[in-house]
Enzyme design. Structure first.
Site, short mmCIF file in Angstrom:
data_model
loop_
_atom_site.label_atom_id
_atom_site.label_comp_id
_atom_site.label_asym_id
_atom_site.label_seq_id
_atom_site.Cartn_x
_atom_site.Cartn_y
_atom_site.Cartn_z
N CYS A 69 -2.20 16.38 -17.05
CA CYS A 69 -2.65 17.04 -15.84
C CYS A 69 -2.55 16.08 -14.66
O CYS A 69 -2.10 14.95 -14.79
CB CYS A 69 -4.10 17.50 -15.99
SG CYS A 69 -4.39 18.53 -17.46
N LEU A 108 -1.70 21.12 -17.09
CA LEU A 108 -0.66 21.39 -18.08
C LEU A 108 -1.40 21.75 -19.36
O LEU A 108 -2.01 20.90 -20.00
CB LEU A 108 0.23 20.15 -18.30
CG LEU A 108 1.37 20.30 -19.31
CD1 LEU A 108 2.39 21.33 -18.84
CD2 LEU A 108 2.05 18.95 -19.56
N ASN A 120 -7.44 13.85 -16.96
CA ASN A 120 -6.01 13.84 -17.28
C ASN A 120 -5.82 13.05 -18.56
O ASN A 120 -6.16 11.86 -18.60
CB ASN A 120 -5.22 13.21 -16.13
CG ASN A 120 -3.76 12.96 -16.49
OD1 ASN A 120 -3.18 13.65 -17.32
ND2 ASN A 120 -3.16 11.95 -15.87
N GLU A 170 -5.49 13.10 -23.20
CA GLU A 170 -5.82 13.73 -24.48
C GLU A 170 -6.73 12.80 -25.27
O GLU A 170 -6.49 11.59 -25.33
CB GLU A 170 -4.56 14.00 -25.31
CG GLU A 170 -3.56 14.95 -24.69
CD GLU A 170 -4.03 16.40 -24.65
OE1 GLU A 170 -4.97 16.74 -25.40
OE2 GLU A 170 -3.45 17.18 -23.88
#
Length: 610
Positions: A2, A48, A72, A74
Site C-alpha cells: 500500500c 493494494l 503498508n 505484511e
C-alpha cells in the site's frame, strides 16, 4: 502492499488529496482519508488488496475507537498474534486482517509490539487520547517511510514524490546528499536528496507529540553477528537452515490473491522455487527475464530450475529495443535517485509478473547474510597487498591500470582490477563504499569543485564499521552490506520497481526467525574462500549442483556499452556539479578511454532533479 501519507499542523484537504493521488500506483484497489479537525491531523491510505480483501480497508480504527492506523506491508505471523491477543481478551472486527493485529497489539504491548512482528512494514498509528503519532519501519527497511518537519507542519509518506505534494514541504536539493550519492551510488538513510526531508531508518520507531511537535527517534533493532557459537555441526546447521527457510516460504505464500516467484536461476531464488514447489502448494508460477547480451543472460539456468520443479514459467527476453521504452519511465518514477543498472530489467520483470499475480517472492537478502558478493573474495588478498606493497608502488600500479583495455562486459576483469586498486588507496574502513561508489573521493572533490572531507563523505559506512563488535574484516563487510547496501539499494530497488506495477514482493531470507539463526552461524562457515559456503551446502538437498556452483552473474544491464554508443545519455548540467568535469568524464567514456559507466548511470538518475 500500500501507500501511506499523513500530516498535522498547516495544510488542508487539497494537500492530503494530492499526497494520496501520488501513491495510486502503490494501491490501485482503493483509498481512504481520515481527519481529526481538532488537531488538523490527516491520514491517507492507498490499498493494494492482498489479505482480507472485503474488510481490510484503511485508515483502520481500533475496536475501542482510541487508535487509528495507516499501514503498508505484511505481517506473516498475524495468525499466531491474533490468537494470542484473543486469549488476552481482545476483540477483532475483521476476519483475518494483519492491520487490525497491529492495532490490538499496540493496545496490549504499546510500542513493544514491533518486537512481536515478523514481516515488513511502515505504519503510522494515531493515539486520539494522548495526541501522539507512533511511526515504525521494519528491521531491514523493506518498506519505505519519509518524513519532514517544516513551516509548522509534520508530514510523512511512503515516497518522496507524495511527501513533496504538500504545500508546506519544500524540495530543495541537498549538496551533501548529492556528494554521498556519488560516493555510494545511493543516498544512505536517514538522508534524502532533499534538505529537511529524512528517511526513517530500518529498525527505528519515531514518536511525535502533536501538542509540542517534538520528535523522538528510538532504534528497536539492529543487525549484529551473534558471538555465541552454535553447538551444532555443519550437517545440523544445514538442516536447520532449510527447515527455517521452508517455514518462511510457506508464510509468504499466504494471500487471498495469486502468488509467484521471481526466478533468476541463481541459488537464492531457485531454493525458494524448490521449497515452494515441494510443500503441497498448487502449481508454482515463476517469472524470469533474459538478455541478448550473453555476459548478462541467465535464462539457461532459470529454465533449468523451472523444468526441475515443473513450474508454470514465463520468461521474457530483454532486447535493446524494449529497453528504451523503460528508460524514461524508470528514471522519472524512481522517486529518489539510486544508480543500479538492474532497475531497468527489474521493472520489466515486475511488469510482466504483475500481469499474472499480485504477489511474488524474491531472493533479496541472501547475498548480504551469507557473504555472497565478489568483494568478499578480494578481502584477504587486498589485506595482504595493503600490508606489503609500498604506497609509491601502489600509485604506479594504479596508474598503469589506466592502460588496460576497457571492457563493458558484466563485472569484467579490467573493471574489477581498477575498482579494487582504487579502494586500496584508502584505509580498510573505506574499501567497501569506494568499491561500490561511482567516483573516488578525489574525483568527487573535482566534480563539486571543493575539497571533500572523507570522514564526512563516508560517515554512514564508518558508523557501520565501528558498530560491528567483531574485528573480522568479513563481519565488518557484512555489517556494511546489511546496514547500507541492502536497505538503501537492494530493497529500495525492489520496492520502487515492483510498486510501479502494483506488485508486492516478499523476501523469505529476511524472515526474522531465519535471520536470528543465520546471525549465530560462525563467519567461517558463511565464507571460507567460497561465498555462501554453508547456504550452498544446505541447498544441495533442494536444487541441482549445476545451479549452486555456477559462476555468479548478478542482475544488471550492459549500460556501459549503451552509454558509449550514445543509446543512453546522461544530463550534462546538474546542480552543484562542475560542467567541465562532467563533460570530460562523458567524453572519456564515449571515446573508450575510461569506463565511467557508474558515474554516467548516477547522473542519468539525477535527470528529474536537473
Amino acid at each position: 502492499m500500500c501507500g501511506i501519507v499523513g500530516f498535522f499542523g498547516n495544510g488542508d484537504e487539497q494537500d492530503i488529496d494530492k499526497m494520496v493521488a501520488a501513491l495510486t500506483h502503490r494501491g490501485p484497489d482503493g483509498n481512504g482519508i481520515y481527519r481529526d479537525s481538532s488537531r488538523n491531523l490527516w491520514l491517507g491510505h492507498t490499498r493494494l488488496s492482498i489479505l482480507d480483501i472485503d474488510f481490510g480497508a484503511q485508515p483502520m480504527e481500533s475496536s475501542d475507537g482510541r487508535y487509528l492506523i495507516v499501514f503498508n506491508g505484511e505481517i506473516y505471523n498475524f495468525k499466531e498474534l491474533r490468537s494470542e491477543l484473543s486469549s488476552r481478551g481482545h476483540h477483532f472486527k475483521t476476519s483475518h486482517s494483519d492491520t487490525e493485529v497491529i492495532l490490538n497489539g499496540f493496545r496490549e504491548w504499546g510500542d513493544r509490539v514491533v518486537h512481536k512482528l515478523n514481516g515488513m512494514w511502515a505504519f503510522a498509528l494515531y493515539d486520539k487520547v494522548e495526541g501522539k503519532l507512533f511511526l515504525s519501519r521494519d528491521r531491514f527497511g523493506k518498506k519505505p517511510l519519509y518524513y519532514s518537519l517544516q513551516h509548522g507542519t509534520f508530514a510523512f509518506a511512503s515516497e518522496l514524490s507524495a511527501l513533496t505534494c504538500h504545500s508546506r514541504i519544500s524540495a530543495e536539493l541537498s549538496k551533501t546528499s548529492l556528494q554521498k550519492y556519488y560516493a555510494y551510488t545511493f543516498i544512505p538513510a536517514p538522508r534524502t536528496i532533499y534538505k529537511q526531508v529524512h528517511k526513517l531508518r530500518a529498525g527505528d520507531n519515531l514518536f511525535v507529540d502533536l501538542c509540542s511537535s517534538e520528535i523522538e527517534i528510538r532504534p528497536y533493532w539492529r543487525y549484529q553477528q551473534d558471538s555465541n557459537a552454535l553447538s551444532m555441526n555443519e550437517g545440523e546447521i544445514c538442516e536447520e537452515l532449510i527447515s527455517l527457510l521452508e517455514k518462511s516460504v510457506q508464510r509468504r505464500m499466504v494471500a487471498d490473491v495469486p502468488v509467484g516467484v521471481l526466478l533468476s536461476g541463481g541459488i537464492d531464488s531457485s531454493c525458494i522455487v524448490g521449497l515452494a514447489s515441494e510443500n503441497g502448494n498448487k502449481e508454482v508460477r515463476s517469472f524470469s527475464i533474459g538478455f541478448t547480451d550473453n555476459s548478462f543472460d541467465e535464462t539457461r539456468y532459470s529454465d533449468l530450475v523451472a523444468a526441475e520443479f515443473n513450474t508454470n514459467h514465463i520468461s521474457k527476453p530483454f532486447r535493446i529495443e524494449k529497453f528504451y521504452s523503460y528508460i524514461d519511465h524508470v528514471v522519472d518514477k524512481l522517486d529518489e535517485p539510486m544508480a543500479d543498472s538492474s532497475n531497468f530489467p527489474t521493472a520489466m520483470l515486475c511488469e510482466e509478473t504483475a500481469k499474472s499475480v499480485k504477489v511474488a517472492l524474491t531472493g533479496d537478502g541472501a547475498d548480504e547474510l551469507f557473504c555472497g558478493y565478489d568483494p568478499y573474495k578480494a578481502l584477504k588478498l587486498a589485506s595482504l597487498y595493503n600490508s606489503m606493497v609500498p604506497k609509491p608502488v601502489h600509485k604506479a600500479l594504479s596508474f598503469l591500470t589506466a592502460f588496460l583495455p576497457t571492457s563493458h562486459n558484466n563485472i569484467s576483469l579490467d573493471f574489477k582490477i581498477k575498482r579494487t586498486l582504487s579502494g586500496l588507496s584508502y584505509p580498510k574502513k573505506y574499501w567497501n563504499p569506494i568499491w561500490h561508489g561511482a567516483l573516488s573521493p578525489d574525483q568527487i572533490s573535482e566534480l563539486f569543485s571543493e575539497q571533500i572531507n572523507i570522514e564526512d563523505l563516508y560517515s554512514e559506512a564508518i558508523e557501520a564499521w565501528d558498530r560491528c563488535e567483531s574485528d573480522s574484516l568479513i563481519d565488518k563487510t557484512t555489517q556494511y552490506y546489511v546496514d547500507l547496501f541492502l536497505q538503501d539499494r537492494i530493497l529500495t530497488k525492489s520496492d520502487r520497481m515492483s510498486m510501479l506495477y502494483s506488485l508486492e514482493l516478499r523476501s523469505p531470507y529476511l524472515d526474522i526467525d531465519f535471520v536470528d539463526f543465520v546471525r549465530k552461524i560462525p563467519t567461517e562457515l558463511k565464507f571460507n574462500g567460497t561465498t555462501k559456503f554453508i547456504m550452498k551446502k544446505a541447498a544441495e538437498k533442494i536444487i541441482p549442483n549445476e545451479i549452486i556452483y555456477r559462476k555468479k552473474k548478478g542482475f544488471g544491464a550492459p549500460v556501459g556499452q549503451w552509454f558509449k554508443n550514445g543509446n543512453l545519455k546522461a544530463p550534462t548540467r546538474v546542480p552543484f556539479l562542475n560542467d567541465q568535469c562532467v563533460n570530460r568524464l562523458v567524453k572519456e567514456h564515449v571515446d573508450g578511454d575510461v569506463d565511467h559507466r557508474l558515474f554516467l548511470l548516477n547522473t542519468l538518475f539525477l535527470r528529474p532533479h536537473c
